[in-house]
Design a protein around this motif. Structure first.
Motif: not given
Length: 181
Positions: A135-140
């Protein structure tokens, strides 16, 4: 066969009652075993050495008798019948000095699960802030796309403003040229 609604004993056997003498003999045998175990735990010194320890054992016998007197002063028929129920838990009072507050507490299943949930949530948040979760990678990635779009929009606005300024300047020059003629 009577109509009183009572059933007979277990599988037709006659009931067997223990006599009070047999009960007393069993209690004495248990006390003797307990004394022998205490002597063994003390290293066998109780029989050979200190008279103080022998006095303590005599005092404990007196306190046992006091406990028996206390137990015999029960309500109703309980004083007459000695019930040996292995499922019955007798509440023992503990002194403040005997309480073990430093020892590990047994947590219930719900408490353990709640603690595990909180720890898992904290671990996930640390990983998320470090950018290691999906999720963090997608957000970034989304943030990077949005930054690019905003930069392009800012560049277009700057170009439009410059174009308007140039157009206004050209219009002023034309007016000033036409006034000069």
């Amino acid at each position: 066969f009577s109509c009183t609604g009572r059933k007979g004993g277990h599988k037709g056997r006659a009931r067997q009652y223990t006599s009070p003498e047999e009960i007393d003999a069993q209690l004495q045998a248990e006390k003797q075993k307990a004394r022998e175990e205490e002597e063994q735990e003390e290293g066998g010194e109780g029989a050979t050495g200190d008279p103080k320890k022998e006095k303590k054992s005599l005092d404990s016998d007196e306190s046992d008798e006091d406990d028996e007197d206390y137990q015999q002063k029960r309500k109703g028929v309980e004083g007459l019948i000695d019930i040996e129920n292995p499922n019955r838990v007798v509440q023992t009072t503990k002194k403040v000095t005997q309480l073990d507050l430093d020892g590990p507490k047994e947590l219930s299943r719900r408490e353990r699960e709640e603690i595990e949930k909180q720890k898992a949530k904290e671990r996930y948040m640390k990983m998320h802030l470090a950018g290691k979760t999906e999720q963090a990678k997608a957000d970034l990635a989304r943030l990077a796309i949005i930054r690019k779009q905003r930069e392009e929009a800012a560049r277009k606005k700057e170009e439009e403003r410059k174009a308007k300024d140039e157009a206004a300047m050209a219009g002023r020059r034309l007016q000033s040229l036409s006034l000069n003629k």
